[in-house]
Scaffold this motif. Structure first.
Motif, PDB file in Angstrom:
ATOM      1  N   CYS A 265     -48.635 -12.483  61.655  1.00  0.00           N
ATOM      2  CA  CYS A 265     -49.449 -11.413  61.287  1.00  0.00           C
ATOM      3  C   CYS A 265     -48.953  -9.892  60.755  1.00  0.00           C
ATOM      4  CB  CYS A 265     -50.482 -11.713  61.796  1.00  0.00           C
ATOM      5  SG  CYS A 265     -51.799 -11.181  60.270  1.00  0.00           S
ATOM      6  N   THR A 266     -48.465  -9.515  59.863  1.00  0.00           N
ATOM      7  CA  THR A 266     -48.734  -8.493  59.139  1.00  0.00           C
ATOM      8  C   THR A 266     -49.512  -7.448  59.042  1.00  0.00           C
ATOM      9  OG1 THR A 266     -48.468  -8.211  57.171  1.00  0.00           O
ATOM     10  CG2 THR A 266     -46.207  -8.366  58.419  1.00  0.00           C
ATOM     11  N   ALA A 267     -50.872  -7.297  58.726  1.00  0.00           N
ATOM     12  CA  ALA A 267     -51.836  -6.825  58.874  1.00  0.00           C
ATOM     13  C   ALA A 267     -53.549  -7.607  58.574  1.00  0.00           C
ATOM     14  CB  ALA A 267     -52.331  -5.959  57.573  1.00  0.00           C
ATOM     15  N   TRP A 268     -54.200  -7.238  58.929  1.00  0.00           N
ATOM     16  CA  TRP A 268     -56.188  -7.954  59.091  1.00  0.00           C
ATOM     17  C   TRP A 268     -57.044  -6.975  58.523  1.00  0.00           C
ATOM     18  CZ3 TRP A 268     -56.183 -12.226  60.792  1.00  0.00           C
ATOM     19  CH2 TRP A 268     -55.632 -12.858  61.719  1.00  0.00           C
ATOM     20  N   GLN A 269     -57.492  -7.440  57.762  1.00  0.00           N
ATOM     21  CA  GLN A 269     -58.107  -6.831  55.916  1.00  0.00           C
ATOM     22  C   GLN A 269     -60.113  -7.474  55.722  1.00  0.00           C
ATOM     23  OE1 GLN A 269     -55.564  -4.808  53.373  1.00  0.00           O
ATOM     24  NE2 GLN A 269     -57.727  -5.469  51.553  1.00  0.00           N
ATOM     25  N   TRP A 270     -60.756  -6.618  55.545  1.00  0.00           N
ATOM     26  CA  TRP A 270     -62.170  -7.130  55.421  1.00  0.00           C
ATOM     27  C   TRP A 270     -61.477  -7.288  53.918  1.00  0.00           C
ATOM     28  CZ3 TRP A 270     -65.365  -9.280  59.197  1.00  0.00           C
ATOM     29  CH2 TRP A 270     -64.768  -8.748  60.545  1.00  0.00           C
ATOM     30  N   TRP A 271     -61.933  -8.974  53.713  1.00  0.00           N
ATOM     31  CA  TRP A 271     -61.813  -8.779  51.600  1.00  0.00           C
ATOM     32  C   TRP A 271     -62.992  -9.279  51.454  1.00  0.00           C
ATOM     33  CZ3 TRP A 271     -58.033  -7.951  48.551  1.00  0.00           C
ATOM     34  CH2 TRP A 271     -56.848  -7.201  49.909  1.00  0.00           C
ATOM     35  N   PRO A 272     -63.682  -8.191  49.977  1.00  0.00           N
ATOM     36  CA  PRO A 272     -65.366  -8.947  49.451  1.00  0.00           C
ATOM     37  C   PRO A 272     -65.353 -10.699  48.617  1.00  0.00           C
ATOM     38  CG  PRO A 272     -63.994  -6.984  48.393  1.00  0.00           C
ATOM     39  CD  PRO A 272     -62.771  -7.700  49.177  1.00  0.00           C
ATOM     40  N   LEU A 273     -66.226 -11.138  49.651  1.00  0.00           N
ATOM     41  CA  LEU A 273     -65.880 -12.228  49.169  1.00  0.00           C
ATOM     42  C   LEU A 273     -66.478 -12.846  47.911  1.00  0.00           C
ATOM     43  CD1 LEU A 273     -69.219 -13.204  52.068  1.00  0.00           C
ATOM     44  CD2 LEU A 273     -66.722 -14.208  51.479  1.00  0.00           C
ATOM     45  N   ASP A 274     -66.575 -11.570  47.114  1.00  0.00           N
ATOM     46  CA  ASP A 274     -66.344 -12.290  45.525  1.00  0.00           C
ATOM     47  C   ASP A 274     -64.933 -11.892  44.865  1.00  0.00           C
ATOM     48  OD1 ASP A 274     -66.962  -9.437  45.943  1.00  0.00           O
ATOM     49  OD2 ASP A 274     -68.229  -9.757  44.879  1.00  0.00           O
ATOM     50  N   GLY A 275     -64.364 -11.148  45.521  1.00  0.00           N
ATOM     51  CA  GLY A 275     -62.893 -11.077  45.593  1.00  0.00           C
ATOM     52  C   GLY A 275     -61.933 -10.707  46.205  1.00  0.00           C
ATOM     53  N   LEU A 276     -62.014 -12.411  46.721  1.00  0.00           N
ATOM     54  CA  LEU A 276     -60.468 -12.596  48.021  1.00  0.00           C
ATOM     55  C   LEU A 276     -59.167 -12.192  47.235  1.00  0.00           C
ATOM     56  CD1 LEU A 276     -62.101 -16.394  48.237  1.00  0.00           C
ATOM     57  CD2 LEU A 276     -61.772 -14.234  49.822  1.00  0.00           C
ATOM     58  N   PRO A 277     -58.629 -12.307  48.080  1.00  0.00           N
ATOM     59  CA  PRO A 277     -56.868 -11.330  47.230  1.00  0.00           C
ATOM     60  C   PRO A 277     -56.070 -12.501  46.891  1.00  0.00           C
ATOM     61  CG  PRO A 277     -56.587 -11.183  50.152  1.00  0.00           C
ATOM     62  CD  PRO A 277     -58.199 -12.199  49.673  1.00  0.00           C
ATOM     63  N   ASP A 278     -54.846 -12.141  46.024  1.00  0.00           N
ATOM     64  CA  ASP A 278     -53.767 -13.573  45.259  1.00  0.00           C
ATOM     65  C   ASP A 278     -52.635 -12.593  46.084  1.00  0.00           C
ATOM     66  OD1 ASP A 278     -52.973 -15.346  44.750  1.00  0.00           O
ATOM     67  OD2 ASP A 278     -52.484 -14.333  42.910  1.00  0.00           O
ATOM     68  N   PRO A 279     -51.782 -13.342  46.406  1.00  0.00           N
ATOM     69  CA  PRO A 279     -51.939 -14.803  46.838  1.00  0.00           C
ATOM     70  C   PRO A 279     -52.893 -15.100  47.994  1.00  0.00           C
ATOM     71  CG  PRO A 279     -49.353 -13.733  47.462  1.00  0.00           C
ATOM     72  CD  PRO A 279     -50.547 -12.586  46.885  1.00  0.00           C
ATOM     73  N   MET A 280     -53.305 -16.120  48.353  1.00  0.00           N
ATOM     74  CA  MET A 280     -53.839 -16.992  49.282  1.00  0.00           C
ATOM     75  C   MET A 280     -53.826 -18.129  49.834  1.00  0.00           C
ATOM     76  SD  MET A 280     -58.100 -16.179  49.913  1.00  0.00           S
ATOM     77  CE  MET A 280     -58.870 -17.208  51.070  1.00  0.00           C
ATOM     78  N   VAL A 281     -53.634 -18.686  50.750  1.00  0.00           N
ATOM     79  CA  VAL A 281     -53.774 -19.962  51.192  1.00  0.00           C
ATOM     80  C   VAL A 281     -55.106 -20.594  50.719  1.00  0.00           C
ATOM     81  CG1 VAL A 281     -53.980 -21.665  53.076  1.00  0.00           C
ATOM     82  CG2 VAL A 281     -52.038 -20.122  53.467  1.00  0.00           C
ATOM     83  N   GLY A 282     -54.568 -21.988  49.761  1.00  0.00           N
ATOM     84  CA  GLY A 282     -54.609 -21.938  48.480  1.00  0.00           C
ATOM     85  C   GLY A 282     -56.438 -22.539  49.383  1.00  0.00           C
ATOM     86  N   TYR A 283     -55.740 -23.743  50.414  1.00  0.00           N
ATOM     87  CA  TYR A 283     -57.243 -24.209  51.287  1.00  0.00           C
ATOM     88  C   TYR A 283     -58.034 -23.972  51.730  1.00  0.00           C
ATOM     89  CZ  TYR A 283     -55.230 -24.279  56.026  1.00  0.00           C
ATOM     90  OH  TYR A 283     -54.336 -24.159  57.584  1.00  0.00           O
ATOM     91  N   THR A 284     -57.372 -22.233  52.213  1.00  0.00           N
ATOM     92  CA  THR A 284     -58.500 -21.377  53.140  1.00  0.00           C
ATOM     93  C   THR A 284     -59.487 -20.906  51.848  1.00  0.00           C
ATOM     94  OG1 THR A 284     -57.138 -20.510  54.794  1.00  0.00           O
ATOM     95  CG2 THR A 284     -58.124 -18.721  53.883  1.00  0.00           C
ATOM     96  N   ARG A 285     -59.338 -20.334  50.756  1.00  0.00           N
ATOM     97  CA  ARG A 285     -59.616 -20.292  49.187  1.00  0.00           C
ATOM     98  C   ARG A 285     -60.880 -21.262  49.291  1.00  0.00           C
ATOM     99  NH1 ARG A 285     -58.788 -16.576  45.390  1.00  0.00           N
ATOM    100  NH2 ARG A 285     -56.382 -16.184  45.963  1.00  0.00           N
ATOM    101  N   ALA A 286     -60.047 -22.559  49.174  1.00  0.00           N
ATOM    102  CA  ALA A 286     -61.179 -23.365  48.469  1.00  0.00           C
ATOM    103  C   ALA A 286     -62.436 -23.590  49.829  1.00  0.00           C
ATOM    104  CB  ALA A 286     -60.278 -24.689  48.723  1.00  0.00           C
ATOM    105  N   ALA A 287     -61.209 -23.774  51.080  1.00  0.00           N
ATOM    106  CA  ALA A 287     -62.583 -23.382  52.518  1.00  0.00           C
ATOM    107  C   ALA A 287     -63.645 -22.512  52.022  1.00  0.00           C
ATOM    108  CB  ALA A 287     -62.120 -23.744  53.269  1.00  0.00           C
TER     109      ALA A 287
END
Length: 312
Positions: A265-287
């Motif tokens: 893992c190269t970075a940890w970041q707090w992301w807004p729940l209504d603005g998740l990043p892309d690309p993102m693991v699909g099942y994590t987004r779904a969860a």
């Protein structure tokens, strides 16, 4: 099969068998000056200087498959001959493993696969390996199955193991913590993903407590973890193992996330729940979407269920 007794074995091979009575075969390179090129054969090889045959087969299994197997036992010997044969007399061992051949690293040769006795009759096989397997199968026939095999995991009576993954959902000020996967990792390189790990011989909460500290320096008490979503996942590649991905919310924790395993893992970041990043693991987004809507369970990658039509 008659085993020669004129000399001591000079090499090793192993019959790796699963619970269905299938044998793990290794497809050899077709265009190298080796014995039995282009055939399906067994894992094995000769001992290094000062090495016993028992030590040699354990090392060969590790080097060729990445596996550390227990219960490796000698079962027979066989004499080989032909072009480029250096083995001579081979000590053949037997071992049990019930994993997925597709997931094994291929350090030499072409690939690994499970085959039953009937299918082997249609393969281009190393002759001595085929004879050894048939003799072993005669003494140890495959167990009867309650129903037809279904390798996709989408039905059938055969039991299929599911891998369990533990995932951490942290929320702070309307944001959730995600890590950027190193581009060279095998799974989801360059994508954002929840802090996660495979559950070993431990509880899921214990796994998450361990992974949180190892990966990000975050300290969590097991009692502060609550299951908030489950994803039952079947990847789209052939022979994939089904996976149960469990997401736990931590109601409190200590420490600020830091990169402690930069090769993963190269970075940890707090992301807004209504603005998740892309690309993102699909099942994590779904969860995460399921957590926000109060949904407890998601299925991904499975064929739609067949509905009953009624009538008599």
């Amino acid at each position: 099969m008659n085993a020669s007794t004129s000399s001591q074995p000079t090499s090793t091979a192993v019959l790796i068998v699963n619970g269905r009575g299938e044998y793990l075969l290794h497809l050899r390179d077709a265009h190298k000056p080796i014995c039995d090129p282009g055939t399906w054969s067994l894992v094995g090889g000769g001992p290094e200087p000062g090495e016993t045959l028992d030590e040699a087969i354990a090392r060969e299994i590790l080097e060729e498959t990445g596996l550390v197997l227990s219960g490796i036992t000698p079962c027979t010997t066989v004499q080989t001959h032909g072009p480029n044969v250096t083995e001579g007399k081979i000590q053949v061992y037997a071992a049990r493993w019930d994993g997925t051949a597709h997931d094994l690293p291929v350090t030499e040769g072409i690939m690994f696969a499970w085959f039953d006795i009937a299918t082997m009759e249609q393969l281009s096989m190393c002759r001595w390996a085929h004879e050894v397997i048939k003799a072993h199968h005669t003494e140890h026939p495959a167990p009867p199955l309650p129903g037809p095999r279904d390798d996709t995991g989408q039905g059938g009576a055969g039991a299929v193991k599911n891998v369990i993954g533990a995932h951490l959902f942290l929320e702070r000020d309307g944001r959730t913590l995600l890590g950027l996967r190193h581009p060279d990792v095998e799974f989801a390189g360059g994508e954002w993903h929840a802090l996660a790990g495979h559950v070993e011989r431990e509880s899921v909460r214990a796994c998450l407590v361990r992974e949180a500290y190892e990966e990000a320096g975050i300290v969590i008490e097991p009692a502060d973890l609550t299951l908030v979503h489950t994803v039952h996942l079947l990847d789209d590649h052939e022979n994939a193992e089904p996976r149960i991905q469990l997401f736990f919310r931590a109601i409190q924790w200590s420490g600020e996330p830091e990169v402690r395993e930069p090769d993963k893992c190269t970075a940890w970041q707090w992301w807004p729940l209504d603005g998740l990043p892309d690309p993102m693991v699909g099942y994590t987004r779904a969860a995460i979407e399921g957590i926000l809507t109060g949904t407890a369970y998601t299925e991904l990658g499975w064929a739609p269920p067949v509905r009953a039509t009624g009538g008599r």
